[in-house]
Design a protein around this motif. Structure first.
Motif, PDB file in Angstrom:
ATOM      1  N   ARG A   1      36.918  45.064  34.290  1.00  0.00           N
ATOM      2  CA  ARG A   1      38.038  45.902  33.928  1.00  0.00           C
ATOM      3  C   ARG A   1      38.690  45.514  32.519  1.00  0.00           C
ATOM      4  NH1 ARG A   1      39.330  44.857  39.479  1.00  0.00           N
ATOM      5  NH2 ARG A   1      41.182  43.772  38.688  1.00  0.00           N
ATOM      6  N   ILE A   2      39.435  46.568  31.927  1.00  0.00           N
ATOM      7  CA  ILE A   2      40.391  46.364  30.754  1.00  0.00           C
ATOM      8  C   ILE A   2      41.686  45.759  31.382  1.00  0.00           C
ATOM      9  CG2 ILE A   2      41.625  47.412  28.896  1.00  0.00           C
ATOM     10  CD1 ILE A   2      38.747  47.449  28.187  1.00  0.00           C
ATOM     11  N   GLY A   3      42.302  44.786  30.702  1.00  0.00           N
ATOM     12  CA  GLY A   3      43.456  44.559  30.953  1.00  0.00           C
ATOM     13  C   GLY A   3      43.566  43.015  32.023  1.00  0.00           C
ATOM     14  N   TYR A   4      44.728  42.828  32.587  1.00  0.00           N
ATOM     15  CA  TYR A   4      44.737  41.700  33.727  1.00  0.00           C
ATOM     16  C   TYR A   4      44.338  42.039  34.970  1.00  0.00           C
ATOM     17  CZ  TYR A   4      47.521  38.207  36.307  1.00  0.00           C
ATOM     18  OH  TYR A   4      47.956  37.288  37.047  1.00  0.00           O
ATOM     19  N   GLY A   5      43.494  40.918  35.354  1.00  0.00           N
ATOM     20  CA  GLY A   5      43.044  40.960  36.700  1.00  0.00           C
ATOM     21  C   GLY A   5      43.611  39.501  37.358  1.00  0.00           C
ATOM     22  N   GLY A   6      44.375  39.745  38.278  1.00  0.00           N
ATOM     23  CA  GLY A   6      45.072  38.408  38.776  1.00  0.00           C
ATOM     24  C   GLY A   6      44.157  37.520  39.379  1.00  0.00           C
ATOM     25  N   PRO A   7      44.708  36.205  39.776  1.00  0.00           N
ATOM     26  CA  PRO A   7      44.080  35.207  40.530  1.00  0.00           C
ATOM     27  C   PRO A   7      43.581  35.646  42.044  1.00  0.00           C
ATOM     28  CG  PRO A   7      45.952  34.188  39.610  1.00  0.00           C
ATOM     29  CD  PRO A   7      46.087  35.884  39.287  1.00  0.00           C
ATOM     30  N   CYS A   8      42.488  35.361  42.575  1.00  0.00           N
ATOM     31  CA  CYS A   8      41.968  35.887  43.621  1.00  0.00           C
ATOM     32  C   CYS A   8      40.871  34.627  44.086  1.00  0.00           C
ATOM     33  CB  CYS A   8      41.445  37.202  43.869  1.00  0.00           C
ATOM     34  SG  CYS A   8      41.232  37.862  45.346  1.00  0.00           S
ATOM     35  N   PRO A   9      41.187  33.557  44.194  1.00  0.00           N
ATOM     36  CA  PRO A   9      40.173  32.539  44.580  1.00  0.00           C
ATOM     37  C   PRO A   9      39.657  32.787  45.987  1.00  0.00           C
ATOM     38  CG  PRO A   9      42.249  31.350  44.611  1.00  0.00           C
ATOM     39  CD  PRO A   9      42.429  32.620  44.168  1.00  0.00           C
ATOM     40  N   PRO A  10      38.011  32.639  46.130  1.00  0.00           N
ATOM     41  CA  PRO A  10      37.474  32.676  47.254  1.00  0.00           C
ATOM     42  C   PRO A  10      37.460  31.717  48.397  1.00  0.00           C
ATOM     43  CG  PRO A  10      35.977  32.407  45.585  1.00  0.00           C
ATOM     44  CD  PRO A  10      37.351  32.670  45.029  1.00  0.00           C
ATOM     45  N   ASP A  11      37.598  30.430  47.680  1.00  0.00           N
ATOM     46  CA  ASP A  11      37.411  29.211  48.412  1.00  0.00           C
ATOM     47  C   ASP A  11      38.480  28.195  48.511  1.00  0.00           C
ATOM     48  OD1 ASP A  11      37.233  28.855  45.717  1.00  0.00           O
ATOM     49  OD2 ASP A  11      35.338  27.753  45.724  1.00  0.00           O
ATOM     50  N   ARG A  12      39.220  28.092  47.581  1.00  0.00           N
ATOM     51  CA  ARG A  12      40.341  26.914  47.469  1.00  0.00           C
ATOM     52  C   ARG A  12      41.188  27.270  46.416  1.00  0.00           C
ATOM     53  NH1 ARG A  12      38.325  24.336  43.026  1.00  0.00           N
ATOM     54  NH2 ARG A  12      36.218  24.377  42.584  1.00  0.00           N
ATOM     55  N   PRO A  13      42.350  26.479  46.112  1.00  0.00           N
ATOM     56  CA  PRO A  13      43.162  26.698  45.095  1.00  0.00           C
ATOM     57  C   PRO A  13      42.399  26.697  43.667  1.00  0.00           C
ATOM     58  CG  PRO A  13      44.202  25.316  46.792  1.00  0.00           C
ATOM     59  CD  PRO A  13      42.570  25.430  47.288  1.00  0.00           C
ATOM     60  N   HIS A  14      42.783  27.394  42.786  1.00  0.00           N
ATOM     61  CA  HIS A  14      42.115  27.306  41.369  1.00  0.00           C
ATOM     62  C   HIS A  14      43.190  27.197  40.309  1.00  0.00           C
ATOM     63  CE1 HIS A  14      38.003  29.557  42.460  1.00  0.00           C
ATOM     64  NE2 HIS A  14      38.241  28.640  43.513  1.00  0.00           N
ATOM     65  N   ARG A  15      42.863  26.489  39.292  1.00  0.00           N
ATOM     66  CA  ARG A  15      43.775  26.541  37.996  1.00  0.00           C
ATOM     67  C   ARG A  15      43.400  27.727  37.056  1.00  0.00           C
ATOM     68  NH1 ARG A  15      41.096  21.508  35.366  1.00  0.00           N
ATOM     69  NH2 ARG A  15      39.417  22.462  36.288  1.00  0.00           N
ATOM     70  N   TYR A  16      44.363  28.305  36.683  1.00  0.00           N
ATOM     71  CA  TYR A  16      44.366  29.267  35.617  1.00  0.00           C
ATOM     72  C   TYR A  16      45.119  28.818  34.600  1.00  0.00           C
ATOM     73  CZ  TYR A  16      42.849  31.895  39.841  1.00  0.00           C
ATOM     74  OH  TYR A  16      42.011  32.057  40.645  1.00  0.00           O
ATOM     75  N   PHE A  17      44.043  29.073  33.272  1.00  0.00           N
ATOM     76  CA  PHE A  17      44.646  28.690  32.007  1.00  0.00           C
ATOM     77  C   PHE A  17      45.141  29.897  31.200  1.00  0.00           C
ATOM     78  CE2 PHE A  17      42.560  24.938  33.449  1.00  0.00           C
ATOM     79  CZ  PHE A  17      43.283  23.892  33.023  1.00  0.00           C
ATOM     80  N   PHE A  18      46.285  29.909  30.693  1.00  0.00           N
ATOM     81  CA  PHE A  18      46.801  31.100  29.709  1.00  0.00           C
ATOM     82  C   PHE A  18      46.695  30.353  28.436  1.00  0.00           C
ATOM     83  CE2 PHE A  18      48.502  32.038  33.767  1.00  0.00           C
ATOM     84  CZ  PHE A  18      48.458  33.416  33.906  1.00  0.00           C
ATOM     85  N   ARG A  19      45.669  30.495  27.747  1.00  0.00           N
ATOM     86  CA  ARG A  19      45.321  29.996  26.523  1.00  0.00           C
ATOM     87  C   ARG A  19      45.964  30.896  25.143  1.00  0.00           C
ATOM     88  NH1 ARG A  19      39.444  28.654  25.747  1.00  0.00           N
ATOM     89  NH2 ARG A  19      40.123  27.403  23.938  1.00  0.00           N
ATOM     90  N   LEU A  20      47.075  30.539  24.463  1.00  0.00           N
ATOM     91  CA  LEU A  20      47.546  31.290  23.224  1.00  0.00           C
ATOM     92  C   LEU A  20      46.897  30.737  22.154  1.00  0.00           C
ATOM     93  CD1 LEU A  20      49.414  33.359  22.467  1.00  0.00           C
ATOM     94  CD2 LEU A  20      51.138  31.723  22.283  1.00  0.00           C
ATOM     95  N   PHE A  21      46.468  31.572  21.159  1.00  0.00           N
ATOM     96  CA  PHE A  21      45.869  31.252  19.948  1.00  0.00           C
ATOM     97  C   PHE A  21      46.748  32.004  18.852  1.00  0.00           C
ATOM     98  CE2 PHE A  21      42.384  31.604  22.784  1.00  0.00           C
ATOM     99  CZ  PHE A  21      41.682  30.162  22.644  1.00  0.00           C
ATOM    100  N   ALA A  22      47.050  31.002  17.696  1.00  0.00           N
ATOM    101  CA  ALA A  22      47.790  31.527  16.564  1.00  0.00           C
ATOM    102  C   ALA A  22      46.513  31.752  15.468  1.00  0.00           C
ATOM    103  CB  ALA A  22      48.986  30.591  16.153  1.00  0.00           C
ATOM    104  N   LEU A  23      46.460  32.849  14.669  1.00  0.00           N
ATOM    105  CA  LEU A  23      45.385  33.091  13.958  1.00  0.00           C
ATOM    106  C   LEU A  23      45.820  33.427  12.320  1.00  0.00           C
ATOM    107  CD1 LEU A  23      43.425  35.602  16.179  1.00  0.00           C
ATOM    108  CD2 LEU A  23      43.068  32.956  15.987  1.00  0.00           C
TER     109      LEU A  23
END
Length: 174
Positions: free
Chosen positions: A117-139
């Protein structure tokens, strides 16, 4: 006199070091601390809306920003949750609940996540806690890619144009 020069030189280096650390680009969220738990509201167990984000210390020479949210703990490997690009370099954050439109105000474009899909899709780990990285780039340029590109396409387009990068990591429990 020589001791004075040594002391002043040391003081100058300490001040410069502190200023350099303070000047590092950052991405934060008022919804969770770096390394903290992402509230359920932002995942599949809640409203599945994007969290509010705050950007700071963007390099003056930056022409645009890009943001990628990814989960390196997914069973199938890296899973992409959000791809945004052509954000104005003057932007200092994003509100909660960015709509899933291919194009947003200010010329911002959204790519395709690994949910297809286009846009944000939130966390939904199927097995255990997961880490989610929000990576910001200046270009140093505006990629001007069409809406709907993948993470891989975006990273290929910005390779060699990244002035700074900042990460925010949150953990989403199962």
């Amino acid at each position: 006199m020589r001791l004075w020069k040594i002391v002043m030189g040391f003081f100058f280096l300490c001040v410069m070091s502190l200023n350099a650390k303070e000047a590092a680009m950052f991405v934060e969220s008022p919804a969770f601390a770096n390394g903290g738990e992402i509230p359920a509201r932002y995942g599949c167990h809640g409203e599945d809306i994007s969290p509010p984000l705050v950007f700071g210390n963007i390099p003056e020479e930056a022409r645009s920003l890009a943001l990628v949210v990814e989960d390196p703990d997914a069973p199938s490997g890296l899973f992409v949750h959000w791809v945004l690009y052509d954000l104005p370099a003057t932007l200092r954050g994003l509100p909660e609940g960015v709509p899933p439109s291919p194009e947003l105000e200010h010329g911002i474009r959204q790519g395709r996540n690994d949910f297809g899909r286009i846009g944000y899709g939130g966390p939904c780990p199927p097995d255990r806690p997961h880490r989610y990285f929000f990576r910001l780039f200046a270009l140093d340029r505006v990629p001007e890619l069409p809406p709907g590109v993948t993470r891989e396409q975006l990273l290929a387009a910005i390779r060699g144009h990244i002035l700074a990068e900042a990460d925010l990591m949150g953990i989403y429990p199962r």
